[in-house]
Design a protein around this motif. Structure first.
Motif, mmCIF file in Angstrom:
data_model
loop_
_atom_site.group_PDB
_atom_site.id
_atom_site.type_symbol
_atom_site.label_atom_id
_atom_site.label_comp_id
_atom_site.label_asym_id
_atom_site.label_seq_id
_atom_site.Cartn_x
_atom_site.Cartn_y
_atom_site.Cartn_z
ATOM 1 N N PHE A 128 63.551 21.007 70.200
ATOM 2 C CA PHE A 128 63.111 22.092 71.068
ATOM 3 C C PHE A 128 63.471 23.452 70.467
ATOM 4 O O PHE A 128 62.668 24.381 70.455
ATOM 5 C CB PHE A 128 63.758 21.916 72.448
ATOM 6 N N PHE A 129 64.692 23.565 69.915
ATOM 7 C CA PHE A 129 65.126 24.825 69.314
ATOM 8 C C PHE A 129 64.478 25.055 67.959
ATOM 9 O O PHE A 129 64.378 26.202 67.507
ATOM 10 C CB PHE A 129 66.647 24.849 69.191
ATOM 11 N N LYS A 130 64.054 23.996 67.291
ATOM 12 C CA LYS A 130 63.318 24.179 66.034
ATOM 13 C C LYS A 130 62.009 24.927 66.277
ATOM 14 O O LYS A 130 61.611 25.783 65.484
ATOM 15 C CB LYS A 130 63.041 22.827 65.383
ATOM 16 N N GLY A 131 61.357 24.603 67.379
ATOM 17 C CA GLY A 131 60.144 25.348 67.729
ATOM 18 C C GLY A 131 60.434 26.813 68.007
ATOM 19 O O GLY A 131 59.679 27.703 67.593
ATOM 20 N N PHE A 132 61.551 27.079 68.694
ATOM 21 C CA PHE A 132 61.940 28.466 68.938
ATOM 22 C C PHE A 132 62.209 29.207 67.633
ATOM 23 O O PHE A 132 61.866 30.381 67.487
ATOM 24 C CB PHE A 132 63.187 28.518 69.818
ATOM 25 N N VAL A 133 62.845 28.526 66.687
ATOM 26 C CA VAL A 133 63.136 29.160 65.393
ATOM 27 C C VAL A 133 61.842 29.507 64.668
ATOM 28 O O VAL A 133 61.685 30.617 64.115
ATOM 29 C CB VAL A 133 64.023 28.239 64.544
ATOM 30 N N ALA A 134 60.885 28.577 64.680
ATOM 31 C CA ALA A 134 59.615 28.839 64.007
ATOM 32 C C ALA A 134 58.863 29.999 64.663
ATOM 33 O O ALA A 134 58.332 30.882 63.976
ATOM 34 C CB ALA A 134 58.761 27.567 64.016
#
Length: 513
Positions: free
Chosen positions: A61-67
């Motif tokens: 979920f946070f990987k999407g936020f980082v991208a």
């Protein structure tokens, strides 16, 4: 010539920079937290594998936020730079060049605006495609950053800094400085950087600024160029700051000279004393029984005695006695509060109680201290307690922990971030509350002044009506009549009613009747 401003005045510019600096500090704090968490999780990680470690150990979920965040930052930076390039080329260069050639008629002005819009569009397209080609050619992000620094810092930084400090040069002066900065960075990259490995952006920026100043003082300049003084708004801001500092110094001086009056202002309400007394009793009893601290009986007894004294103050001290010993109540209030809250926090740090318990006590007690005391005194207690607690935290280095070192570090960082947020909220709310309180006090004072003036005006009218029919022709000399009218004007005044400028003007007007 049309100008584009980033702010309507110095006051708005000051607010913009204050907000930007505050959010920049918050963002930097979270970036540092990420670095600390990474170091705690993998202390031996090399700098090449830091980004891979972060992306591998965060949830999907946070990987999407980082991208999304990276894409948003890239788009924000790109559109801001493209907009700046289009404005500089179409407005600052081409439009001024065309206006210097054409006659300035209405038709010519319309053609200039259309030409300016077309140039801005083509500039955006050209610069964007050039940036894409440069990115495809050079895939090293660090090298691209060095290139951007070599382009911006030697050329733009010096004119911007000089403009901020009040230097207004001509276009020729700016071009001389920029050319000097470009030549300096090119020479530095050719002969100095290869053997030393030192970036020359700062040296080129310094050469740019010195060249601008030299060109300004060596060549003849038009009227209005050079160093300009502060405008009226900035002068008013400086005068307001000077008055505020003088008022603060005078308040500190008066508080030190009249210490009883200062302590009287610290006197809390009975509800505050009762609430703090309950908090001290309940918190100490919970700490003693829940945490099973069995060897601290003397300290607990002292805390309970002070808490009972705060709780029983409203019962044993009457309002008549309280009015005569207000300064003494304020003194014992500050001493008792410091003993039960900040000193209690330092006692737990020095005796190395449970880490989670100590952090919770620190957070709770310091928040209450900041809540019940005036803002300046609460912040002073807070900073002093934190500084001493940092020194006393070395005791934990010799204590055996049940928790792992990484868990302790994460716990400390969590409480640090939480306490900063809570303290920031409390400081903001207390500052806002004090501002509203000053406004209400001012409005009440103005209302009292207005009521007093209306009352005096009605008394003036009554005095005139009562004496108009009784005045006789043989009333004495002119001086006696004038004295009689003045006595009528001030006969209703007493020692508790203030005199204003309008009162004296009314008395003077009666002398002309």
């Amino acid at each position: 010539m049309q100008r584009v401003y980033m702010a309507s005045g110095p006051m708005q510019a000051q607010k913009v920079f204050s907000y930007a600096a505050t959010f920049a500090v918050i963002i930097q704090f979270f970036i540092i937290l990420i670095a600390v968490f990474t170091f705690v999780g993998a202390p031996g990680l090399s700098k090449v594998g830091i980004w891979d470690y972060i992306t591998a150990h965060i949830p999907v979920f946070f990987k999407g936020f980082v991208a999304v965040s990276l894409l948003a930052m890239a788009m924000s930076t790109a559109d801001s730079c493209l907009n700046a390039c289009a404005v500089m080329v179409s407005h600052d260069l081409v439009k001024n060049f065309i206006k210097s050639i054409e006659n300035g008629t209405e038709k010519t002005t319309q053609n200039i605006d259309q030409c300016q819009l077309k140039i801005a569009r083509w500039t955006t397209l050209t610069v964007g495609l050039s940036a894409m080609l440069l990115t495809f050619r050079c895939k090293d992000l660090l090298k691209l950053m060095y290139w951007s620094l070599n382009c911006k810092v030697p050329i733009l930084a010096a004119p911007f800094i000089l403009a901020v400090f009040g230097f207004r040069g001509t276009p020729q002066t700016a071009l001389i400085g920029m050319a000097t900065g470009v030549l300096t960075i090119l020479g530095w990259n050719e002969w100095v950087q290869p053997p030393t490995g030192i970036d020359g952006s700062f040296v080129a920026m310094l050469a740019n600024g010195l060249a601008m100043l030299a060109a300004h003082y060596l060549f003849k300049q038009p009227e209005g160029a050079g160093w300009v003084g502060p405008d009226h708004t900035f002068i008013q801001m400086q005068q307001a700051r000077a008055r505020k500092r003088a008022a603060q110094k005078e308040a500190i001086k008066n508080s030190l000279l009249d210490i009883k009056q200062t302590l009287h202002r610290f006197q809390p309400s009975r509800a505050t004393l009762t609430g703090v007394g309950f908090y001290v009793l309940i918190s100490n009893l919970l700490i003693y029984f829940v945490a099973s601290i069995s060897d601290h009986d003397c300290w607990l007894t002292l805390q309970l005695l002070v808490g009972a004294g705060l709780l029983g103050y409203s019962t044993f001290v009457s309002a008549k006695v309280e009015s005569s010993i207000g300064w003494l109540v304020g003194l014992f209030w500050v001493m008792g509060l410091a003993f039960c809250l900040p000193i209690n926090v330092l006692w737990h740090w020095s005796h190395a109680t449970n880490l989670a318990l100590t952090l919770g006590i620190s957070l709770s007690h310091l928040v209450v201290t900041l809540l019940v005391l005036p803002l300046y005194l609460g912040v002073s207690f807070l900073m002093a307690t934190l500084c001493i607690a940092i020194c006393l935290s070395s005791v934990y280095c010799t204590k055996t922990f049940v928790l792992a070192p990484s868990t302790i570090a994460l716990l400390l960082l969590f409480f640090l971030g939480l306490s900063l947020i809570i303290f920031g909220i409390f400081v903001y709310l207390k500052t806002k509350n004090n501002r509203y309180l000053r406004q209400v006090t001012y409005l009440k004072g103005r209302e009292a002044v207005s009521t007093s003036r209306q009352f005096k005006s009605s008394l003036y009218d009554l005095a005139m009506v009562s004496t108009s029919g009784t005045e006789c022709k043989g009333n004495g000399s002119i001086l006696a009549q004038a004295v009689h009218k003045v006595e009528q004007s001030i006969s209703f005044l007493d020692s508790n009613m203030p005199l204003y400028k309008q009162d004296f003007q009314g008395i003077i007007h009666k002398l002309y009747d």
